[in-house]
Write an enzyme that holds these catalytic residues in place. Sequence first.
Site, PDB file in Angstrom:
ATOM      1  CE  LYS A 167      -2.708 -10.755  -7.407  1.00  0.00           C
ATOM      2  NZ  LYS A 167      -4.140 -11.086  -7.304  1.00  0.00           N
ATOM      3  CB  THR A 192       0.125 -23.855 -17.300  1.00  0.00           C
ATOM      4  OG1 THR A 192      -0.020 -24.950 -16.375  1.00  0.00           O
ATOM      5  CG2 THR A 192       1.368 -24.085 -18.142  1.00  0.00           C
ATOM      6  CD  GLU A 193      -3.404 -17.740 -20.428  1.00  0.00           C
ATOM      7  OE1 GLU A 193      -4.321 -18.408 -19.890  1.00  0.00           O
ATOM      8  OE2 GLU A 193      -3.612 -16.697 -21.068  1.00  0.00           O
ATOM      9  CB  CYS A 199      -4.130 -27.590  -9.237  1.00  0.00           C
ATOM     10  SG  CYS A 199      -3.722 -27.939  -7.528  1.00  0.00           S
TER      11      CYS A 199
HETATM   12  P1  NAD Z   1      -4.526 -17.400 -12.680  1.00  0.00           P
HETATM   13  O1  NAD Z   1      -3.195 -17.836 -13.166  1.00  0.00           O
HETATM   14  O2  NAD Z   1      -5.405 -16.672 -13.594  1.00  0.00           O
HETATM   15  O3  NAD Z   1      -4.358 -16.453 -11.413  1.00  0.00           O
HETATM   16  C1  NAD Z   1      -3.623 -16.837 -10.268  1.00  0.00           C
HETATM   17  C2  NAD Z   1      -3.142 -15.590  -9.553  1.00  0.00           C
HETATM   18  O4  NAD Z   1      -2.216 -14.891 -10.378  1.00  0.00           O
HETATM   19  C3  NAD Z   1      -4.238 -14.589  -9.219  1.00  0.00           C
HETATM   20  O5  NAD Z   1      -3.967 -14.021  -7.952  1.00  0.00           O
HETATM   21  C4  NAD Z   1      -4.088 -13.536 -10.313  1.00  0.00           C
HETATM   22  O6  NAD Z   1      -4.540 -12.266  -9.944  1.00  0.00           O
HETATM   23  C5  NAD Z   1      -2.595 -13.529 -10.526  1.00  0.00           C
HETATM   24  N1  NAD Z   1      -2.130 -13.077 -11.848  1.00  0.00           N
HETATM   25  C6  NAD Z   1      -2.803 -13.072 -13.028  1.00  0.00           C
HETATM   26  N2  NAD Z   1      -2.013 -12.617 -14.014  1.00  0.00           N
HETATM   27  C7  NAD Z   1      -0.811 -12.318 -13.472  1.00  0.00           C
HETATM   28  C8  NAD Z   1       0.429 -11.840 -13.973  1.00  0.00           C
HETATM   29  N3  NAD Z   1       0.603 -11.548 -15.269  1.00  0.00           N
HETATM   30  N4  NAD Z   1       1.455 -11.681 -13.116  1.00  0.00           N
HETATM   31  C9  NAD Z   1       1.334 -11.984 -11.825  1.00  0.00           C
HETATM   32  N5  NAD Z   1       0.184 -12.447 -11.272  1.00  0.00           N
HETATM   33  C10 NAD Z   1      -0.875 -12.626 -12.087  1.00  0.00           C
HETATM   34  O7  NAD Z   1      -5.175 -18.712 -12.123  1.00  0.00           O
HETATM   35  P2  NAD Z   1      -6.609 -18.872 -11.483  1.00  0.00           P
HETATM   36  O8  NAD Z   1      -7.580 -18.901 -12.604  1.00  0.00           O
HETATM   37  O9  NAD Z   1      -6.823 -17.913 -10.388  1.00  0.00           O
HETATM   38  O10 NAD Z   1      -6.480 -20.311 -10.786  1.00  0.00           O
HETATM   39  C11 NAD Z   1      -6.701 -21.482 -11.464  1.00  0.00           C
HETATM   40  C12 NAD Z   1      -5.396 -22.132 -11.889  1.00  0.00           C
HETATM   41  O11 NAD Z   1      -4.543 -22.348 -10.777  1.00  0.00           O
HETATM   42  C13 NAD Z   1      -5.613 -23.494 -12.479  1.00  0.00           C
HETATM   43  O12 NAD Z   1      -4.865 -23.611 -13.668  1.00  0.00           O
HETATM   44  C14 NAD Z   1      -5.076 -24.451 -11.426  1.00  0.00           C
HETATM   45  O13 NAD Z   1      -4.627 -25.676 -11.903  1.00  0.00           O
HETATM   46  C15 NAD Z   1      -3.988 -23.677 -10.814  1.00  0.00           C
HETATM   47  N6  NAD Z   1      -3.711 -24.129  -9.457  1.00  0.00           N
HETATM   48  C16 NAD Z   1      -2.567 -24.856  -9.234  1.00  0.00           C
HETATM   49  C17 NAD Z   1      -2.272 -25.331  -7.964  1.00  0.00           C
HETATM   50  C18 NAD Z   1      -1.015 -26.109  -7.690  1.00  0.00           C
HETATM   51  O14 NAD Z   1      -0.662 -26.248  -6.539  1.00  0.00           O
HETATM   52  N7  NAD Z   1      -0.338 -26.622  -8.702  1.00  0.00           N
HETATM   53  C19 NAD Z   1      -3.134 -25.055  -6.909  1.00  0.00           C
HETATM   54  C20 NAD Z   1      -4.298 -24.325  -7.155  1.00  0.00           C
HETATM   55  C21 NAD Z   1      -4.560 -23.866  -8.441  1.00  0.00           C
END
Ligand code: NAD
Length: 486
Positions: A191, A245-246, A299
Amino acid sequence: MERRIEFNTSWQYSPAPESTDHIVLSKRYDNFIGGAFVPPASGKYFDTINPATEEKLSEVALSDEADVNRAVESAREAFNRYWSKCLPAERGKYLYRIARLIQERAREFAVIESLDGGKPIRESRTVDIPLVAAHFFYYAGWADKLEYAFPNRRVSPLGVAGQIIPWNFPLLMAAWKIAPALACGNTVVLKPAETTPLTALKLAELIQEADLPPGVVNIITGAGETGQALVRHPDVDKIAFTGSTEVGRIIQKELAGTNKKYTLELGGKAANIIFEDAALDQAVEGIINGIFFNQGHVCCAGSRLFVQESVADTVIRKLKDRMESLIVGNPLDKNTDIGAINSRQQLDTINSYIEIGQKEGAELYQTSCPLPERGYWCRPTLFLNASQSHRIVQEEIFGPVLAVQTFRTAEEAIEKANNTPYGLSGGVWSDKGAKVFKITSKIRSGVVWANTYNKFDPTAPFGGYKESGVGREGGLHGLLPYVNLA
Ligand code: NAD
Ligand code: MN
């Protein structure tokens, strides 16, 4: 006769936009399930826009539990019927084919990535898409060598992997997830993020063209609820998540007490440390790349800077000078350094942190470059005289905002750099090899770069400590989350 030569002190580049003539986008995209594009059960769709113009690019399926069920069923059937019976070398051939097709269509993918997500074409063309191909090539090579990756063990696939990815490196994150899963013999349901679904759907078309058995890769679109349904599905064997992280915490709670394996790649708040003996111009270039690359939507962005006091004034002056030359604007222009912020929501988040930083008493510095009228933009931003307790120092902003602090001794720098709930990455700048090794070994992060920053390679494992996540992706380590070992 008097001759006057005029020197234009603020000369500008002429626009050099990448053409979009060769791009074909459908008005509407369905889910990719069982090798075909199928409409969502609800019949509902949502828009994906270009954040640089706020114009609609296309609409994509809004998937609910019924679609997730259908996709997981298709992945399970493909696992039982084809993929688990496919010879490892054959699996490798499919992955090589995908990698080659991506190379052939690299320009198209790069342009769509920049249109849908707002990142500069220079980056999508030279970083994202080449790395996507490199990941497929790399894991293609492992497909028939798993017994060498895990000597004296019996290696078997897990089954069906559910994969959820963010918007900052849309196609690259899809490659990080799909390539190792398939190499190890798993089938997947992926997804993509709701603001950047288009390159994943283009990948679906490419996968069709590569003639992968139907259902080995399924791609469904939607937002958090779709992701949640995938996480909760009882017939998924593994969840691979990259995001905040949330949300990572929510997923970990959902999975507690189940048999599902999981990897979580989460947020970061990386520190760059510049010592007085560093090559300062090179360090400044690295700091700029570390935080302004991809609008700071990284990230592992170097969002905190620690400069040794004796060189702080010089470094800050050089930083400001270099920042002033950065071009913010049209992501499709080859001269653009900083593209569009990915969404209105993310821009609001960044702006709220810029306000918080000022209220906390840090000193704001922003460049004076012009910004386009429409779209979501943020000037490169510095916070000087930041302190450890400031929220702009502790919390992930995920935008082009750098918090600067100074230090006197190496011990102080290490202590400050490690004083964060995160531990994804870091950077050290020094001319002394022994010092570099000493410091890097004391930074509690998954990746530490020395005299460079934001360098990626499919052979190198990646992942965090503490609140930055669980598990590793990339390299040989990246196979482990996709296999059972007996
Ligand atoms: P996000 O956590 O809001 O969303 C990430 C994905 O999770 C999206 O596809 C979203 O639709 C989905 N999602 C949202 N709520 C969900 C739930 N309850 N259950 C399952 N899936 C859910 O993050 P974002 O705003 O899209 O991305 C930014 C974040 O990603 C930043 O905190 C960044 O640091 C992190 N990130 C980490 C890495 C890494 O490799 N560590 C790489 C890229 C981004
Ligand atoms: Mn979009």
